[in-house]
Design a protein around this motif. Structure first.
Motif, mmCIF file in Angstrom:
data_model
loop_
_atom_site.group_PDB
_atom_site.id
_atom_site.type_symbol
_atom_site.label_atom_id
_atom_site.label_comp_id
_atom_site.label_asym_id
_atom_site.label_seq_id
_atom_site.Cartn_x
_atom_site.Cartn_y
_atom_site.Cartn_z
ATOM 1 N N SER A 119 -12.654 6.243 -13.650
ATOM 2 C CA SER A 119 -13.616 5.163 -13.835
ATOM 3 C C SER A 119 -13.402 3.915 -14.830
ATOM 4 O O SER A 119 -12.429 4.077 -15.047
ATOM 5 C CB SER A 119 -14.183 6.300 -15.415
ATOM 6 O OG SER A 119 -16.061 5.511 -15.228
ATOM 7 N N ASN A 120 -14.269 2.972 -14.344
ATOM 8 C CA ASN A 120 -14.030 1.314 -14.655
ATOM 9 C C ASN A 120 -12.841 0.819 -14.590
ATOM 10 O O ASN A 120 -12.154 -0.281 -15.104
ATOM 11 C CB ASN A 120 -14.649 2.188 -16.306
ATOM 12 C CG ASN A 120 -15.635 2.504 -17.201
ATOM 13 O OD1 ASN A 120 -16.623 1.502 -17.037
ATOM 14 N ND2 ASN A 120 -15.668 3.490 -17.699
ATOM 15 N N VAL A 175 -12.745 10.155 -6.441
ATOM 16 C CA VAL A 175 -14.203 9.656 -6.244
ATOM 17 C C VAL A 175 -13.952 8.212 -7.986
ATOM 18 O O VAL A 175 -12.705 8.375 -8.683
ATOM 19 C CB VAL A 175 -15.282 10.499 -7.212
ATOM 20 C CG1 VAL A 175 -14.493 11.357 -8.386
ATOM 21 C CG2 VAL A 175 -16.291 10.055 -7.417
ATOM 22 N N HIS A 176 -13.996 7.614 -7.755
ATOM 23 C CA HIS A 176 -14.365 6.813 -8.868
ATOM 24 C C HIS A 176 -16.229 6.434 -9.448
ATOM 25 O O HIS A 176 -16.786 6.516 -8.642
ATOM 26 C CB HIS A 176 -14.852 5.202 -8.382
ATOM 27 C CG HIS A 176 -13.735 3.373 -8.783
ATOM 28 N ND1 HIS A 176 -15.087 4.066 -9.773
ATOM 29 C CD2 HIS A 176 -13.406 2.584 -8.947
ATOM 30 C CE1 HIS A 176 -14.322 2.254 -10.484
ATOM 31 N NE2 HIS A 176 -13.704 2.386 -10.356
ATOM 32 N N GLN A 177 -15.913 5.992 -10.844
ATOM 33 C CA GLN A 177 -16.929 6.711 -11.878
ATOM 34 C C GLN A 177 -17.296 5.251 -11.986
ATOM 35 O O GLN A 177 -16.768 4.908 -13.380
ATOM 36 C CB GLN A 177 -17.325 7.345 -12.724
ATOM 37 C CG GLN A 177 -18.531 7.898 -13.126
ATOM 38 C CD GLN A 177 -18.832 9.113 -14.010
ATOM 39 O OE1 GLN A 177 -19.203 8.601 -15.411
ATOM 40 N NE2 GLN A 177 -18.148 9.980 -13.734
ATOM 41 N N HIS A 197 -10.254 3.986 1.526
ATOM 42 C CA HIS A 197 -9.170 4.808 0.487
ATOM 43 C C HIS A 197 -10.077 5.629 0.832
ATOM 44 O O HIS A 197 -9.263 6.850 0.460
ATOM 45 C CB HIS A 197 -9.361 4.101 -0.513
ATOM 46 C CG HIS A 197 -8.135 2.759 -0.244
ATOM 47 N ND1 HIS A 197 -6.331 3.492 -0.329
ATOM 48 C CD2 HIS A 197 -8.422 1.405 -1.064
ATOM 49 C CE1 HIS A 197 -5.809 1.297 -0.311
ATOM 50 N NE2 HIS A 197 -6.683 1.193 -0.723
ATOM 51 N N GLY A 198 -11.222 6.013 1.199
ATOM 52 C CA GLY A 198 -11.924 7.340 1.244
ATOM 53 C C GLY A 198 -12.475 8.097 -0.148
ATOM 54 O O GLY A 198 -12.837 8.956 -0.265
ATOM 55 N N VAL A 199 -12.592 7.169 -0.784
ATOM 56 C CA VAL A 199 -13.415 7.308 -2.394
ATOM 57 C C VAL A 199 -14.596 7.729 -2.582
ATOM 58 O O VAL A 199 -15.182 6.590 -2.121
ATOM 59 C CB VAL A 199 -12.030 6.684 -3.142
ATOM 60 C CG1 VAL A 199 -12.585 7.587 -4.455
ATOM 61 C CG2 VAL A 199 -10.397 6.542 -3.104
ATOM 62 N N GLY A 200 -14.812 8.388 -2.938
ATOM 63 C CA GLY A 200 -16.520 9.398 -3.431
ATOM 64 C C GLY A 200 -17.025 7.645 -4.686
ATOM 65 O O GLY A 200 -15.783 7.203 -4.994
ATOM 66 N N CYS A 201 -18.249 7.766 -4.794
ATOM 67 C CA CYS A 201 -18.587 6.664 -6.079
ATOM 68 C C CYS A 201 -19.207 7.371 -6.773
ATOM 69 O O CYS A 201 -21.172 7.532 -5.835
ATOM 70 C CB CYS A 201 -18.801 5.201 -5.307
ATOM 71 S SG CYS A 201 -19.206 4.281 -6.324
ATOM 72 N N VAL A 202 -19.455 7.799 -7.412
ATOM 73 C CA VAL A 202 -20.303 8.668 -8.539
ATOM 74 C C VAL A 202 -21.022 7.511 -9.791
ATOM 75 O O VAL A 202 -20.165 7.245 -10.840
ATOM 76 C CB VAL A 202 -20.118 9.512 -9.032
ATOM 77 C CG1 VAL A 202 -20.666 10.396 -10.578
ATOM 78 C CG2 VAL A 202 -20.141 10.821 -7.877
ATOM 79 N N ILE A 213 -22.413 5.858 -1.465
ATOM 80 C CA ILE A 213 -22.822 6.102 -2.895
ATOM 81 C C ILE A 213 -22.758 7.269 -3.013
ATOM 82 O O ILE A 213 -23.913 7.934 -2.722
ATOM 83 C CB ILE A 213 -23.893 4.895 -3.845
ATOM 84 C CG1 ILE A 213 -23.391 3.855 -4.046
ATOM 85 C CG2 ILE A 213 -23.846 5.780 -5.116
ATOM 86 C CD1 ILE A 213 -22.495 3.648 -5.191
ATOM 87 N N THR A 214 -21.839 8.380 -3.653
ATOM 88 C CA THR A 214 -22.221 9.963 -3.608
ATOM 89 C C THR A 214 -23.197 10.231 -4.705
ATOM 90 O O THR A 214 -24.391 11.026 -3.970
ATOM 91 C CB THR A 214 -20.848 10.213 -3.425
ATOM 92 O OG1 THR A 214 -19.453 9.449 -3.449
ATOM 93 C CG2 THR A 214 -20.411 11.744 -3.347
ATOM 94 N N SER A 215 -23.338 10.034 -5.541
ATOM 95 C CA SER A 215 -24.528 10.305 -6.529
ATOM 96 C C SER A 215 -24.230 9.786 -7.137
ATOM 97 O O SER A 215 -23.861 8.638 -7.732
ATOM 98 C CB SER A 215 -23.745 11.718 -6.737
ATOM 99 O OG SER A 215 -24.993 12.315 -7.705
#
Length: 324
Positions: free
Chosen positions: A158-159, A181-183, A204-209, A280-282
């Motif tokens: 995160s951040n 995931v990254h927040q 990189h196939g990383v989600g984003c919350v 954006i995942t969520s």
């Protein structure tokens, strides 16, 4: 639990699905709040198909209170139906080992979080922020160890800057523990992640919350006529009066007109706008009442935007100088 109430989106390239709107426990699950009111919000979340609950070791006040409260709300029978997250990095106790992303601190703070939560593991553990004093290799190796020792199923950051996110993702992939995931913070008033971070996450196939999609309440009907006496801005809690500028108010009032034409509130428009990007995942929302949470989740009823609506939002942002 109503799994049909809102869509679920795949988190990056993982097999994990998250609801479009998730519940963050930052503000309203600390000490001094009624347990009955917190329980009502929690059960409303379940009724609305919210399966993802975002917490951190510092959420309260006091520190750890949100985790302790959540342990009283989550029954063992529901554990497999929800995604529970927590974070570590920020100062939690005095002394040289009470903060940061050293292996020493991270393992200790996660173990303390698990004790407060009454759980054997969490679903996602995040590094809450960067730590320039600890080698990234040590931070990443610690995340990998957490997964391998069963403390968490997935890991996130995160951040983090785009550069360090890419580095961490590559290192974790080499270790066999993908970055899930990254927040980051993201809203109509804070669009910095569009410059580079979202491209890195996609690569990189990383989600984003995202957190603060309503900019601490600025992107609601709350401040259309100034700062109410009982508002967060009036109290100076995380949102200070100096952020409620004439430019921001002009922008939000313009958004209110667009939202009304769409049959939405300003908050619903802002949440739908954040979710317009498939990367954006969520979006994480807080709630001080079941009714507020239900109103926010209603954003998923209208996630489509016309080209004209998006152009109007961009034009107004540019005119008022709030396109951040």
């Amino acid at each position: 639990m109503d799994y049909e109430r809102q869509p679920y989106r795949r988190c990056g390239r993982s097999g994990l699905l998250l609801p479009a709107v998730s519940l963050g426990l930052w503000h309203n699950f600390g000490g001094g709040k009624s347990l009955d009111s917190q329980r009502a919000i929690f059960h409303k979340a379940l009724d609305l198909g919210i399966t993802h609950f975002d917490i951190a070791d510092r959420y309260g006040p006091p520190f750890g209170a949100a985790e302790a409260t959540f342990s009283r709300l989550l029954s063992p029978s529901l554990r497999d139906e929800v995604v529970v997250t927590t974070k570590g990095s920020n100062p939690m106790w005095d002394g040289p080992y009470g903060k940061g992303n050293s292996r020493k601190h991270l393992l200790a703070t996660l173990d303390r979080s698990l004790a407060r939560l009454g759980l054997d593991n969490v679903d996602i553990f995040y590094l809450h922020r960067e730590d320039a004093d600890t080698p990234l290799e040590e931070q990443v190796a610690t995340l990998d160890y957490m997964v391998r020792t069963g403390r968490t199923l997935y890991v996130g950051v995160s951040n983090f800057s785009p550069e360090n996110t890419a580095r961490a993702a590559g290192m974790l992939r080499d270790l066999g523990t993908p970055l899930l995931v990254h927040q980051p913070s993201y809203s109509l008033l804070n669009r910095r992640i569009e410059d580079e971070l979202l491209d890195v996450l996609e690569q990189h196939g990383v989600g984003c919350v995202v957190y603060s999609p309503l900019a601490q309440g600025l992107l609601t009907d709350r401040y259309l006529n100034g700062i109410p006496d009982d508002s967060r801005a009036a109290e100076g809690r995380f949102l200070t009066p100096d952020r409620v500028t004439p430019q921001v108010l002009t922008f939000v009032r313009a958004l209110a007109e667009i939202a009304e034409a769409r049959g939405q509130s300003v908050a619903q428009l802002a949440l739908a706008w954040a979710l317009r990007d498939p990367r954006i995942t969520s979006v994480l929302v807080g709630a001080s009442s079941p009714e507020q949470l239900e109103a926010n989740v209603a954003a998923v009823d209208r996630l489509d935007f016309t080209d004209e609506e998006l152009a109007a939002i961009e034009r107004t942002a540019k005119e008022t100088g709030v396109h951040a």
